[in-house]
Design a protein around this motif. Structure first.
Motif, PDB file in Angstrom:
ATOM      1  N   TYR A 104      59.039  51.629  35.888  1.00 53.07           N
ATOM      2  CA  TYR A 104      57.633  51.469  36.255  1.00 53.07           C
ATOM      3  C   TYR A 104      57.535  51.246  37.750  1.00 53.07           C
ATOM      4  CZ  TYR A 104      58.367  46.411  36.701  1.00 53.07           C
ATOM      5  OH  TYR A 104      58.811  45.176  37.100  1.00 53.07           O
ATOM      6  N   GLU A 105      56.343  51.474  38.283  1.00 56.74           N
ATOM      7  CA  GLU A 105      56.099  51.219  39.702  1.00 56.74           C
ATOM      8  C   GLU A 105      54.665  50.736  39.895  1.00 56.74           C
ATOM      9  OE1 GLU A 105      54.855  55.736  41.130  1.00 56.74           O
ATOM     10  OE2 GLU A 105      56.834  54.937  41.632  1.00 56.74           O
ATOM     11  N   PHE A 106      54.460  50.011  40.957  1.00 57.90           N
ATOM     12  CA  PHE A 106      53.137  49.472  41.251  1.00 57.90           C
ATOM     13  C   PHE A 106      52.438  50.372  42.268  1.00 57.90           C
ATOM     14  CE2 PHE A 106      50.342  46.746  43.876  1.00 57.90           C
ATOM     15  CZ  PHE A 106      49.478  46.297  42.886  1.00 57.90           C
ATOM     16  N   GLU A 107      51.169  50.703  42.001  1.00 57.14           N
ATOM     17  CA  GLU A 107      50.379  51.525  42.901  1.00 57.14           C
ATOM     18  C   GLU A 107      49.270  50.669  43.508  1.00 57.14           C
ATOM     19  OE1 GLU A 107      49.055  55.976  42.406  1.00 57.14           O
ATOM     20  OE2 GLU A 107      47.473  54.703  41.584  1.00 57.14           O
ATOM     21  N   SER A 108      49.298  50.499  44.805  1.00 56.16           N
ATOM     22  CA  SER A 108      48.309  49.674  45.497  1.00 56.16           C
ATOM     23  C   SER A 108      47.027  50.462  45.745  1.00 56.16           C
ATOM     24  CB  SER A 108      48.885  49.193  46.821  1.00 56.16           C
ATOM     25  OG  SER A 108      49.083  50.308  47.686  1.00 56.16           O
ATOM     26  N   HIS A 109      46.018  49.766  46.302  1.00 55.59           N
ATOM     27  CA  HIS A 109      44.768  50.440  46.647  1.00 55.59           C
ATOM     28  C   HIS A 109      45.022  51.602  47.602  1.00 55.59           C
ATOM     29  CE1 HIS A 109      42.088  47.644  44.666  1.00 55.59           C
ATOM     30  NE2 HIS A 109      42.568  46.609  45.331  1.00 55.59           N
ATOM     31  N   ASP A 110      45.813  51.351  48.629  1.00 58.78           N
ATOM     32  CA  ASP A 110      46.067  52.387  49.642  1.00 58.78           C
ATOM     33  C   ASP A 110      46.819  53.576  49.056  1.00 58.78           C
ATOM     34  OD1 ASP A 110      44.775  50.952  51.621  1.00 58.78           O
ATOM     35  OD2 ASP A 110      46.602  49.909  52.255  1.00 58.78           O
ATOM     36  N   GLN A 111      47.783  53.310  48.181  1.00 56.53           N
ATOM     37  CA  GLN A 111      48.528  54.402  47.555  1.00 56.53           C
ATOM     38  C   GLN A 111      47.627  55.214  46.624  1.00 56.53           C
ATOM     39  OE1 GLN A 111      51.568  51.892  45.853  1.00 56.53           O
ATOM     40  NE2 GLN A 111      53.116  52.580  47.337  1.00 56.53           N
ATOM     41  N   ASN A 151      46.687  59.216  47.065  1.00 58.26           N
ATOM     42  CA  ASN A 151      46.892  60.193  45.992  1.00 58.26           C
ATOM     43  C   ASN A 151      45.605  60.938  45.660  1.00 58.26           C
ATOM     44  OD1 ASN A 151      49.619  59.597  45.703  1.00 58.26           O
ATOM     45  ND2 ASN A 151      49.251  57.986  44.191  1.00 58.26           N
ATOM     46  N   VAL A 152      44.489  60.206  45.610  1.00 57.15           N
ATOM     47  CA  VAL A 152      43.204  60.842  45.312  1.00 57.15           C
ATOM     48  C   VAL A 152      42.815  61.806  46.428  1.00 57.15           C
ATOM     49  CG1 VAL A 152      40.728  60.436  45.050  1.00 57.15           C
ATOM     50  CG2 VAL A 152      42.354  58.990  43.832  1.00 57.15           C
ATOM     51  N   PHE A 191      33.013  59.431  50.274  1.00 58.86           N
ATOM     52  CA  PHE A 191      32.384  58.151  49.945  1.00 58.86           C
ATOM     53  C   PHE A 191      33.370  57.142  49.366  1.00 58.86           C
ATOM     54  CE2 PHE A 191      29.073  61.437  49.477  1.00 58.86           C
ATOM     55  CZ  PHE A 191      28.175  60.997  50.438  1.00 58.86           C
ATOM     56  N   LEU A 192      34.599  57.586  49.126  1.00 70.09           N
ATOM     57  CA  LEU A 192      35.599  56.695  48.544  1.00 70.09           C
ATOM     58  C   LEU A 192      36.184  55.753  49.590  1.00 70.09           C
ATOM     59  CD1 LEU A 192      37.682  58.964  46.122  1.00 70.09           C
ATOM     60  CD2 LEU A 192      36.107  57.139  45.492  1.00 70.09           C
ATOM     61  N   THR A 193      36.541  54.581  49.130  1.00 69.90           N
ATOM     62  CA  THR A 193      37.288  53.628  49.959  1.00 69.90           C
ATOM     63  C   THR A 193      38.466  53.131  49.135  1.00 69.90           C
ATOM     64  OG1 THR A 193      35.988  51.734  49.191  1.00 69.90           O
ATOM     65  CG2 THR A 193      35.199  52.897  51.167  1.00 69.90           C
ATOM     66  N   PRO A 194      39.537  52.707  49.763  1.00 72.12           N
ATOM     67  CA  PRO A 194      40.688  52.217  48.998  1.00 72.12           C
ATOM     68  C   PRO A 194      40.328  51.088  48.037  1.00 72.12           C
ATOM     69  CG  PRO A 194      41.296  52.571  51.275  1.00 72.12           C
ATOM     70  CD  PRO A 194      39.806  52.753  51.211  1.00 72.12           C
ATOM     71  N   GLU A 195      39.425  50.200  48.447  1.00 76.31           N
ATOM     72  CA  GLU A 195      39.083  49.046  47.622  1.00 76.31           C
ATOM     73  C   GLU A 195      38.346  49.439  46.346  1.00 76.31           C
ATOM     74  OE1 GLU A 195      38.512  49.339  50.868  1.00 76.31           O
ATOM     75  OE2 GLU A 195      40.159  48.022  51.512  1.00 76.31           O
ATOM     76  N   ALA A 196      37.727  50.621  46.346  1.00 71.23           N
ATOM     77  CA  ALA A 196      36.981  51.066  45.164  1.00 71.23           C
ATOM     78  C   ALA A 196      37.907  51.568  44.061  1.00 71.23           C
ATOM     79  CB  ALA A 196      35.990  52.153  45.554  1.00 71.23           C
TER      80      ALA A 196
END
Length: 306
Positions: free
Chosen positions: A101-108, A112-113, A125-130
């Motif tokens: 398994y691996e952890f995907e942060s907001h920035d990652q 990817n998106v 309109f996207l932000t990492p925090e969303a």
């Protein structure tokens, strides 16, 4: 001598009914092409399932400060909650079922998106925090995702546990529907081919009714009389079957292995190959010849009984 006579009679029948023979060839070609396409589509679905199901992940989405679903209360998942989820993944209960398994942060997640949907209107309109942080889990056996869902869904900080195979199932359902549609069309076309072969044989027999009468008078057996007519149907269907086999090989070579493998470079290894098409071609020939022989045999047998 007897074989030469039979083949000569069959050739005569083909010349006399050339237009009908061409119709049989075309109908057989089209119907068996649909059959071959349906078989190849099923092979492709099976191959894609084996390829993608093994790579499908279980995504454990964490809460954001806007979530109210799952265990979320409009608060970002805390570091303590993330540590608790990771502890569960490493626990003696779940660890045997998890390959990695691996952890995907907001920035990652954002990166990817943007990589996939950079040209989409909503991307600006996207932000990492969303976007949700998540744990991406690969299971030893992908079919055991329910174990992970039961163990993690109610933990604090977890919005949702999603088995990504559910998205694949929808795609495969669409492909299966297309395959069944092709089979349905092929069945209708094969019925039309069988009826057309029977009609062609009866017309051929009717046009040579005086010759058949003479053959009966001189003691020719029913088998001797029937064989040229059966060969007529078999020859026409064989030609259509060979064309269908060639079409299937061409579709795989130029479209699947050519266009699709180029357009879908990352998934090219999951596509069917030329060997699959070559293996299907003899099946189409066998279907065409057997149906033609049976249809022609029944048609001429009924005519001789009249």
């Amino acid at each position: 001598m007897r074989l030469a006579l039979i083949l000569g009679e069959a050739a005569t029948g083909l010349r006399r009914n050339a237009s009908m023979v061409v119709s049989v060839v075309l109908v057989t070609f089209i119907s068996l092409t649909f059959v071959g396409a349906a078989i190849l589509l099923q092979l492709q679905i099976a191959q894609m399932k084996g390829y993608w199901y093994d790579r499908a992940e279980v995504a454990v989405y964490l809460c954001t400060d806007a979530d109210t679903t799952g265990t979320c209360t409009q608060a970002e998942a805390t570091e303590e909650q993330k540590a608790e989820i990771e502890a569960q993944l490493n626990s003696e209960t779940l660890a045997p079922f998890i390959e990695n398994y691996e952890f995907e942060s907001h920035d990652q997640a954002y990166a990817n998106v943007m990589k996939q949907f950079a040209d989409s209107a909503f991307a600006e309109f996207l932000t990492p925090e969303a976007l949700n942080e998540s744990f991406r889990v690969n299971l030893v056996d992908p079919s055991q995702s329910e174990i992970l869902e039961d163990a993690l869904s109610n933990l604090a900080g977890v919005q949702e546990v999603v088995d990504q195979r559910q998205y694949l199932d929808r795609i495969f359902s669409i492909l299966n529907a297309a395959s069944y549609t092709a089979i349905g069309l092929a069945t209708v076309m094969l019925i039309a081919a069988v009826l057309l072969i029977a009609t062609t044989i009866r017309l051929s027999a009717f046009s040579r009714r005086r010759e058949l009468g003479i053959m009966r008078l001189v003691g020719a057996s029913n088998r001797f009389i029937q064989t040229p007519f059966i060969l007529e149907g078999v020859f026409a269907a064989l030609l259509g079957s060979l064309l269908a086999g060639g079409a299937i090989v061409a579709i795989v070579h130029f479209f699947v292995r050519g266009y699709l493998s180029t357009a879908l470079q990352s998934t090219a290894t999951s596509l069917i190959g030329l060997g699959d098409a070559i293996a299907v071609a003899p099946i189409l020939v066998a279907i065409g010849v057997l149906l033609a022989a049976a249809s022609a045999g029944v048609a001429i047998n009924r005519y001789l009984k009249v």
